[in-house]
Design a protein around this motif. Structure first.
Motif, short mmCIF file in Angstrom:
data_model
loop_
_atom_site.label_atom_id
_atom_site.label_comp_id
_atom_site.label_asym_id
_atom_site.label_seq_id
_atom_site.Cartn_x
_atom_site.Cartn_y
_atom_site.Cartn_z
N ASP A 144 -111.33 -65.75 40.40
CA ASP A 144 -112.70 -65.25 40.27
C ASP A 144 -113.05 -64.97 38.81
O ASP A 144 -114.14 -65.31 38.34
N ILE A 145 -112.14 -64.36 38.09
CA ILE A 145 -112.39 -64.05 36.67
C ILE A 145 -112.52 -65.33 35.86
O ILE A 145 -113.39 -65.45 35.00
N ILE A 146 -111.67 -66.30 36.14
CA ILE A 146 -111.76 -67.59 35.43
C ILE A 146 -113.13 -68.22 35.68
O ILE A 146 -113.78 -68.72 34.75
N GLU A 147 -113.59 -68.17 36.91
CA GLU A 147 -114.90 -68.73 37.25
C GLU A 147 -116.00 -68.03 36.46
O GLU A 147 -116.89 -68.68 35.89
N MET A 148 -115.95 -66.68 36.40
CA MET A 148 -116.96 -65.93 35.65
C MET A 148 -116.88 -66.24 34.15
O MET A 148 -117.92 -66.41 33.50
N GLU A 149 -115.67 -66.32 33.60
CA GLU A 149 -115.53 -66.61 32.17
C GLU A 149 -116.01 -68.02 31.85
O GLU A 149 -116.59 -68.24 30.78
N GLU A 150 -115.80 -68.98 32.74
CA GLU A 150 -116.29 -70.34 32.49
C GLU A 150 -117.82 -70.37 32.50
O GLU A 150 -118.43 -71.06 31.69
N ILE A 151 -118.44 -69.60 33.39
CA ILE A 151 -119.90 -69.51 33.40
C ILE A 151 -120.39 -68.90 32.10
O ILE A 151 -121.35 -69.40 31.49
N GLU A 152 -119.72 -67.84 31.64
CA GLU A 152 -120.12 -67.21 30.36
C GLU A 152 -120.01 -68.20 29.20
O GLU A 152 -120.88 -68.26 28.34
N ARG A 153 -118.91 -68.97 29.17
CA ARG A 153 -118.73 -69.95 28.10
C ARG A 153 -119.81 -71.03 28.17
O ARG A 153 -120.33 -71.47 27.15
N ASP A 154 -120.16 -71.47 29.40
CA ASP A 154 -121.20 -72.47 29.56
C ASP A 154 -122.56 -71.95 29.06
O ASP A 154 -123.37 -72.72 28.55
N LEU A 155 -122.78 -70.65 29.21
CA LEU A 155 -124.03 -70.04 28.77
C LEU A 155 -124.02 -69.70 27.27
O LEU A 155 -125.03 -69.27 26.73
N GLY A 156 -122.86 -69.86 26.63
CA GLY A 156 -122.78 -69.64 25.20
C GLY A 156 -122.36 -68.25 24.77
O GLY A 156 -122.57 -67.86 23.62
N PHE A 157 -121.78 -67.47 25.64
CA PHE A 157 -121.34 -66.12 25.27
C PHE A 157 -119.96 -66.13 24.68
O PHE A 157 -119.15 -66.94 24.91
N LYS A 179 -110.39 -70.53 26.30
CA LYS A 179 -109.80 -70.71 27.63
C LYS A 179 -109.37 -69.35 28.16
O LYS A 179 -109.11 -68.43 27.40
N SER A 180 -109.27 -69.23 29.48
CA SER A 180 -108.88 -67.97 30.11
C SER A 180 -107.36 -67.85 30.20
O SER A 180 -106.67 -68.84 30.46
N PHE A 181 -106.87 -66.63 30.02
CA PHE A 181 -105.44 -66.33 30.13
C PHE A 181 -105.34 -65.04 30.94
O PHE A 181 -105.74 -63.98 30.47
N ILE A 182 -104.84 -65.15 32.16
CA ILE A 182 -104.83 -64.01 33.07
C ILE A 182 -103.43 -63.79 33.63
O ILE A 182 -102.74 -64.74 33.98
N ILE A 183 -103.05 -62.53 33.70
CA ILE A 183 -101.74 -62.15 34.24
C ILE A 183 -101.95 -61.49 35.59
O ILE A 183 -102.81 -60.62 35.73
N VAL A 184 -101.18 -61.93 36.59
CA VAL A 184 -101.25 -61.33 37.92
C VAL A 184 -99.99 -60.52 38.15
O VAL A 184 -98.87 -61.04 38.05
N ILE A 185 -100.19 -59.23 38.40
CA ILE A 185 -99.07 -58.35 38.74
C ILE A 185 -99.61 -57.35 39.76
O ILE A 185 -100.64 -56.73 39.55
N SER A 186 -98.94 -57.25 40.89
CA SER A 186 -99.54 -56.57 42.04
C SER A 186 -99.60 -55.05 41.93
O SER A 186 -100.62 -54.45 42.24
#
Length: 110
Positions: free
Chosen positions: A97-110, A68-75
């Motif tokens: 956007d990063i979560i979306e990219m990481e989910e695509i990577e996980r779906d592709l098996g990376f 699963k993705s874990f992202i910190i937002v700090i401006s």
């Protein structure tokens, strides 16, 4: 602390301004969110140090092991000083956007 859930993603925002108590709440309530991608929104804070951000490393590692993705937002922060184990971005839009990219990577098996 404010929690918003959209689909597979939970955004946790600190509204109190007390970083230490926020970190403790997130850590103690982690089991509630462990099945979702997590965005930690610290944009309310202007005075955090790199050591404060590193306190999220154990949660981040545990969450990424669960695929699963874990992202910190700090401006406003020196993003070059952040360890590779943490994903830190300046806005919520970039976090999604990063979560979306990481989910695509996980779906592709990376």
């Amino acid at each position: 602390m404010k929690v918003d859930q959209k689909g597979h993603t939970v955004t946790i925002k600190d509204t109190q301004g007390d970083f230490t108590s926020f970190l403790m709440k997130v850590t103690h309530q982690y089991k509630t969110y462990e099945k979702h991608n997590i965005i930690i929104d610290l944009s309310y804070h202007n005075d955090l140090t790199i050591n404060d951000i590193k306190l999220f490393s154990p949660l981040s590692k545990q969450h990424k092991k669960a695929k699963k993705s874990f992202i910190i937002v700090i401006s406003d922060f020196d993003y070059n000083a952040i360890p590779d184990a943490l994903t830190v971005v300046p806005s919520l839009l970039e976090a999604h956007d990063i979560i979306e990219m990481e989910e695509i990577e996980r779906d592709l098996g990376f």
